[in-house]
Design a protein around this motif. Structure first.
Motif, mmCIF file in Angstrom:
data_model
loop_
_atom_site.group_PDB
_atom_site.id
_atom_site.type_symbol
_atom_site.label_atom_id
_atom_site.label_comp_id
_atom_site.label_asym_id
_atom_site.label_seq_id
_atom_site.Cartn_x
_atom_site.Cartn_y
_atom_site.Cartn_z
ATOM 1 N N ARG A 230 0.841 -1.196 0.000
ATOM 2 C CA ARG A 230 0.000 0.000 0.000
ATOM 3 C C ARG A 230 0.881 1.251 0.000
ATOM 4 O O ARG A 230 1.983 1.244 0.551
ATOM 5 C CB ARG A 230 -0.917 0.010 1.221
ATOM 6 N N GLU A 231 0.365 2.310 -0.592
ATOM 7 C CA GLU A 231 1.119 3.562 -0.683
ATOM 8 C C GLU A 231 0.335 4.699 -0.046
ATOM 9 O O GLU A 231 -0.893 4.659 0.052
ATOM 10 C CB GLU A 231 1.426 3.890 -2.145
ATOM 11 N N GLY A 232 1.063 5.716 0.395
ATOM 12 C CA GLY A 232 0.420 6.876 0.983
ATOM 13 C C GLY A 232 1.421 7.964 1.286
ATOM 14 O O GLY A 232 2.586 7.913 0.840
ATOM 15 N N TYR A 233 0.967 8.947 2.078
ATOM 16 C CA TYR A 233 1.802 10.108 2.387
ATOM 17 C C TYR A 233 1.756 10.407 3.884
ATOM 18 O O TYR A 233 0.691 10.302 4.519
ATOM 19 C CB TYR A 233 1.319 11.337 1.609
ATOM 20 N N VAL A 234 2.903 10.766 4.438
ATOM 21 C CA VAL A 234 2.984 11.203 5.831
ATOM 22 C C VAL A 234 3.724 12.526 5.872
ATOM 23 O O VAL A 234 4.531 12.836 4.987
ATOM 24 C CB VAL A 234 3.714 10.162 6.717
ATOM 25 N N ARG A 235 3.431 13.315 6.879
ATOM 26 C CA ARG A 235 4.118 14.600 7.012
ATOM 27 C C ARG A 235 5.622 14.375 7.193
ATOM 28 O O ARG A 235 6.041 13.557 8.003
ATOM 29 C CB ARG A 235 3.566 15.380 8.194
#
Length: 399
Positions: A230-235
Motif C-alpha cells: 500500500r502507498e500513501g503520504y505522511v508529514r
C-alpha cells in the motif's frame, strides 16, 4: 537470522553431555520417566525460557533398547545434544523431532509486519491471551504457518502467534530487499498515512516506531510504501531516515525519560506494547526502542539483563533511565511482576492503570507504599548495550 550468541556452544554441549551421561551410566536401567527427566534437563540448558525458545521433546520407549524422540524445537543444537546423549548411553534412537521452521514453510520463513500495531497471542485464536504487540515494519521469523495464524519470533526473541493477515510473508531474498531499501521511521506517538499530500483520505494509522519504505517527497510530505505494498503520504516532519536514526540514536538518561514522559496518561493494556496502550514492560520496551535499544519483552526477563544497581541503602545510586523491578520474594527468589523507569529524586514513571509518575518518598503526594514495599532490584541499561537482552537496533541483523 536468529540473534543468538554462537560462543561457547561447543563447551556447553560437552558439559551437558558429560553431566547427562554420568546420570545415565550411574543406573543399570532407566524407566521412561528417568529418560524424559534427563532430556528435560538438556532442554532447559539450551532453551531456558519457553517465551524465547521452543523445546517440546518427548521420549517414548520402544523395543530392543530403542527410544523414539518426538516433538519440536527451534534449536538444532538441542536436538543434536539429545540424540548424542541417548546414543552414547547405548540406546538406538529413532528421531522424529521437528526443527522449526519446518520445511513445509518453503522459502517464506520471514515476514514484515504490515499494520501499525499487531496483536501477539499465546495460542492461535482470538480468545487466547494477548501476550505482546509489535509494530509496522518490524522484521519477524516465521516458525509455523497454520490456517489463519503464524507462529513468529520478533527481534526481542519473543515467540507468539499472530494473524496471518498482519504480516507480509517474505523469503530471505525478499527480506534483504526490504532491509536494503530506503526506509523511514515514524517519530510521533500517533498519526495517519494519507491517500494524498493534501491530507484527504486515509490509508492507515501509525504509532511511534513504525517503519516504511521511502518513495520520495512532495509538498512537505514523504511518500511511503508499506510492507504489503500500500502507498500513501505522511508529514515529512514526523519521520526520519531509518538508517540515520538507528546509526545516530545514542541512548542517554535524559532522552530515555524524555520519551517516557510523552506517554503520560496512555492507558494500561495487558500485552500492550505501543503508544496506543501499554503494560508495564511494554512501556519500558517502547521507550527504549525509540532510544535505539531492543530489550527483552517481559519484566521478569528484563530483570535478568543490564548492570545491577545497589538499592539496599536507598535510591542515591540510581540514575535517570534506570529500571526498577517490583514483585515478591518466594523461597528466597525474586518473583518480578512489574517494572518502571526511574525519573530521579525518588520518582519513577510506569504503566499501572495508565502511564503515571509515583514516588518512593513517603513525604510526597504521589508516594506509593505498595511500590515501595514491593521494590526488589534495579538495573542500568545505558552502558550495557551489546550484552544479552540489550541489543542496539543498529546491531540487530534483522534490521
Amino acid at each position: 537470522m536468529k540473534n543468538h550468541s554462537e560462543g561457547n556452544k561447543t563447551a556447553l554441549s560437552s558439559l551437558v553431555l558429560s553431566l547427562i551421561l554420568l546420570l545415565f551410566n550411574s543406573c543399570s536401567t532407566l524407566n521412561p520417566d528417568d529418560m524424559q527427566n534427563s532430556v528435560d534437563r538438556i532442554a532447559a540448558r539450551y532453551v531456558p525460557d519457553q517465551r524465547e525458545g521452543i523445546s517440546d521433546i518427548r521420549v517414548i520407549e520402544g523395543k530392543n533398547h530403542e527410544l523414539v524422540i518426538r516433538g519440536e524445537t527451534d534449536s538444532p543444537e538441542l536436538k543434536q545434544a539429545v540424540i548424542d546423549t541417548l546414543k552414547k548411553s547405548g540406546f538406538i534412537v529413532r528421531d522424529s523431532i521437528l526443527v522449526l521452521p519446518g520445511v513445509s514453510l518453503g522459502e517464506y520463513r520471514y515476514g514484515v509486519v504490515s499494520l501499525s500495531v499487531i496483536n501477539l497471542r499465546r495460542e492461535p485464536g482470538h480468545d487466547a491471551e494477548l501476550v505482546s504487540q509489535t509494530l509496522m515494519g518490524t522484521p519477524v521469523r516465521v516458525l509455523k504457518n497454520e490456517d489463519y495464524w503464524l507462529l513468529i519470533q520478533t527481534p526481542d526473541n519473543y515467540i507468539s502467534w499472530t494473524e496471518k493477515s498482519s504480516v507480509q510473508l517474505m523469503s530471505e531474498s525478499d527480506l534483504k530487499i526490504w532491509k536494503d531499501s530506503p526506509r523511514l521511521i515514524y517519530l510521533n506517538n500517533s498519526g495517519w498515512i494519507y491517500e494524498s499530500p493534501d491530507e484527504k483520505g486515509y490509508v492507515g494509522d501509525l504509532v511511534a516506531g513504525c517503519i516504511m519504505k521511502n518513495a520520495g517527497s512532495l509538498k512537505g510530505f514523504a511518500k511511503v510504501i508499506l510492507p504489503d505494498g500500500r502507498e500513501g503520504y505522511v508529514r515529512s516532519n514526523t519521520v526520519k531516515e531509518f538508517n540515520k536514526w538507528k546509526d545516530n540514536t545514542i541512548p542517554h538518561s535524559e532522552s530515555v525519560y524524555k520519551v517516557a514522559s510523552t506517554m503520560m496518561g496512555v492507558p494500561y493494556l495487558w500485552g500492550g506494547s505501543s503508544a496506543k496502550a501499554v503494560d508495564c514492560s511494554g512501556f519500558v520496551q517502547s521507550v527504549y526502542f525509540m532510544n535505539g535499544i531492543i530489550l527483552s519483552r517481559d519484566a521478569s526477563l528484563q530483570a535478568m539483563h543490564g548492570l545491577p544497581v545497589d538499592i539496599s541503602k536507598g535510591w542515591n545510586d540510581l540514575k535517570e533511565g534506570d529500571l526498577l523491578f517490583f514483585g515478591s520474594v518466594r523461597n528466597l527468589k525474586h518473583r518480578v511482576t512489574h517494572v518502571a523507569v526511574y525519573k530521579g529524586d525518588g520518582e519513577f514513571i510506569h504503566s499501572a492503570g495508565r502511564v503515571m509518575i509515583n514516588s518512593l518518598d513517603s513525604t510526597r503526594s504521589n508516594y506509593s507504599s505498595y511500590r515501595k514495599n514491593s521494590l526488589l532490584s534495579a538495573r542500568r541499561i545505558i552502558g550495557a548495550q551489546g550484552s544479552k537482552g540489550i541489543v542496539a537496533v543498529k546491531e540487530h541483523s534483522w534490521y
